[in-house]
Scaffold this motif. Structure first.
Motif, PDB file in Angstrom:
ATOM      1  N   LEU A 133       0.809  -1.213   0.000  1.00 22.16           N
ATOM      2  CA  LEU A 133       0.000   0.000   0.000  1.00 22.16           C
ATOM      3  C   LEU A 133       0.849   1.273   0.000  1.00 22.16           C
ATOM      4  O   LEU A 133       0.301   2.370  -0.041  1.00 22.16           O
ATOM      5  CB  LEU A 133      -0.915   0.014   1.232  1.00 22.16           C
ATOM      6  N   ASN A 134       2.171   1.132   0.062  1.00 18.86           N
ATOM      7  CA  ASN A 134       3.070   2.289   0.129  1.00 18.86           C
ATOM      8  C   ASN A 134       2.740   3.177   1.321  1.00 18.86           C
ATOM      9  O   ASN A 134       2.627   4.397   1.206  1.00 18.86           O
ATOM     10  CB  ASN A 134       3.005   3.110  -1.170  1.00 18.86           C
ATOM     11  N   ILE A 135       2.583   2.535   2.474  1.00 17.77           N
ATOM     12  CA  ILE A 135       2.258   3.260   3.702  1.00 17.77           C
ATOM     13  C   ILE A 135       3.374   3.043   4.719  1.00 17.77           C
ATOM     14  O   ILE A 135       3.731   1.916   5.042  1.00 17.77           O
ATOM     15  CB  ILE A 135       0.934   2.791   4.315  1.00 17.77           C
ATOM     16  N   LEU A 136       3.927   4.149   5.214  1.00 19.19           N
ATOM     17  CA  LEU A 136       4.917   4.093   6.285  1.00 19.19           C
ATOM     18  C   LEU A 136       4.210   4.365   7.604  1.00 19.19           C
ATOM     19  O   LEU A 136       3.474   5.345   7.734  1.00 19.19           O
ATOM     20  CB  LEU A 136       6.000   5.148   6.045  1.00 19.19           C
ATOM     21  N   GLN A 137       4.421   3.505   8.585  1.00 17.26           N
ATOM     22  CA  GLN A 137       3.862   3.701   9.927  1.00 17.26           C
ATOM     23  C   GLN A 137       4.983   4.002  10.901  1.00 17.26           C
ATOM     24  O   GLN A 137       5.988   3.310  10.940  1.00 17.26           O
ATOM     25  CB  GLN A 137       3.091   2.469  10.390  1.00 17.26           C
ATOM     26  N   LEU A 138       4.807   5.048  11.690  1.00 13.16           N
ATOM     27  CA  LEU A 138       5.746   5.414  12.736  1.00 13.16           C
ATOM     28  C   LEU A 138       5.068   5.285  14.094  1.00 13.16           C
ATOM     29  O   LEU A 138       3.961   5.819  14.288  1.00 13.16           O
ATOM     30  CB  LEU A 138       6.247   6.846  12.561  1.00 13.16           C
ATOM     31  N   ASP A 139       5.706   4.575  15.004  1.00 11.46           N
ATOM     32  CA  ASP A 139       5.233   4.444  16.365  1.00 11.46           C
ATOM     33  C   ASP A 139       6.174   5.278  17.236  1.00 11.46           C
ATOM     34  O   ASP A 139       7.346   4.936  17.380  1.00 11.46           O
ATOM     35  CB  ASP A 139       5.271   2.971  16.781  1.00 11.46           C
ATOM     36  N   MET A 140       5.656   6.398  17.809  1.00 13.73           N
ATOM     37  CA  MET A 140       6.518   7.386  18.435  1.00 13.73           C
ATOM     38  C   MET A 140       6.101   7.630  19.894  1.00 13.73           C
ATOM     39  O   MET A 140       5.218   8.458  20.159  1.00 13.73           O
ATOM     40  CB  MET A 140       6.448   8.701  17.654  1.00 13.73           C
ATOM     41  N   PRO A 141       6.725   6.925  20.844  1.00 13.50           N
ATOM     42  CA  PRO A 141       6.441   7.216  22.257  1.00 13.50           C
ATOM     43  C   PRO A 141       6.840   8.649  22.577  1.00 13.50           C
ATOM     44  O   PRO A 141       7.784   9.195  22.012  1.00 13.50           O
ATOM     45  CB  PRO A 141       7.309   6.213  22.998  1.00 13.50           C
TER      46      PRO A 141
END
Length: 308
Positions: A296-304
């Motif tokens: 899907l060309n989606i970047l996910q960032l998980d940012m505490p």
């Protein structure tokens, strides 16, 4: 950038990427995906002026170059006397901050043709002139700059045995710096244990130019192409979760994600793609994780985020 470049089936994106705790917030996700507010922190992009070039090494023996450049767009540090600086130098943690913009690492060739990590660090023009006139201010500034590079890029940089190049003001080419337009924190506003480094985030881009100041006004990727949630939705924020629609046929090694304390930069330079936003939270940079959905060309960032 034309919107057609980043067209994605948003229903598929929502079903595949939305975290379980947000499954019941589909309408909110759709709304945010299409109509996010433009970041409120104003900023400009400038091309700093050449100053001096420092050559030094890391604890592993790797040579690095530091282009110390300057611009009026970065605020000067608090104006202090020579005597006050001498007293500050006696403190374990000086409370005097030097605003600066630390550029991203780029590789440049030395005299032998070997590639060396190079960093552009911009400071205020007036303060740069002061450092040229007063050796103790210069020594303190260089110590601070080298410490800042080491802190940002997780390196141990030799701040004692550096060399100022005599015949070169710059190694390579200076890059544009993007700086937030906000007031610096001076010692009267901070505690004695505050760090002596006050970084003003930067990034390169190019848009309409102000002929008088040389400042370039910033336009980033349309906000409909990314969405950021806070978790939990109510109460004290524990982390931010961001989704970014990337260009089609984008490969993992083409993506550069630079997460600052309150700034998120996602760049795919070969596709002229740039997201550059400030957030009203303090991100725990060491705990950020990223994942790419290549289909899907989606970047996910998980940012505490850290406690504020």
């Amino acid at each position: 950038m034309p919107n057609t470049l980043l067209d994605v089936d948003e229903s598929l994106m929502k079903n595949n990427l939305l975290l379980p705790e947000y499954k019941e917030e589909g309408e909110e996700f759709d709304r945010l995906l299409k109509t996010l507010e433009t970041p409120q922190t104003p900023s400009v992009v400038v091309r700093p002026h050449p100053g001096i070039c420092i050559k030094t090494k890391t604890d592993t023996g790797d040579k690095i170059f530091v282009n110390v450049c300057h611009t009026k767009e970065i605020p000067p540090p608090e104006d202090i006397s020579d005597d006050k600086l001498d007293k500050l130098l006696e403190e374990d943690t000086p409370s005097w901050c030097i605003p600066m913009s630390i550029g991203h690492e780029h590789m440049e060739s030395d005299k032998s043709g070997s590639s060396c990590p190079t960093y552009d660090v911009a400071i205020n023009t007036k303060f740069f002139d002061t450092c040229q006139e007063k050796k103790h201010f210069f020594a303190f500034a260089i110590l601070t700059i080298l410490s800042a590079i080491g802190e940002k890029y997780d390196k141990v940089v030799d701040s004692e045995n550096y060399v100022v190049l005599k015949n070169r003001k710059v190694v390579g080419k200076l890059h544009d710096h993007r700086v937030a337009k906000r007031q610096p924190k001076y010692s009267s506003q901070t505690s004695a244990s505050s760090p002596l480094i006050q970084e003003i985030p930067e990034e390169k881009t190019s848009k309409s130019k102000d002929e008088k100041s040389g400042a370039v006004r910033v336009d980033v990727v349309n906000s409909s192409q990314y969405v950021i949630f806070k978790k939990p939705r109510e109460g004290k924020t524990e982390k931010l979760i961001g989704y970014f629609k990337l260009p089609p046929q984008c490969f993992k090694d083409e993506i550069r994600a630079d997460i600052g304390e309150d700034r998120i930069v996602i760049e795919v330079s070969c596709h002229n793609y740039l997201v550059d936003i400030f957030v009203p939270f303090s991100i725990d940079q060491s705990s950020v994780t990223a994942s790419l959905n290549a289909d899907l060309n989606i970047l996910q960032l998980d940012m505490p985020v850290t406690s504020t």
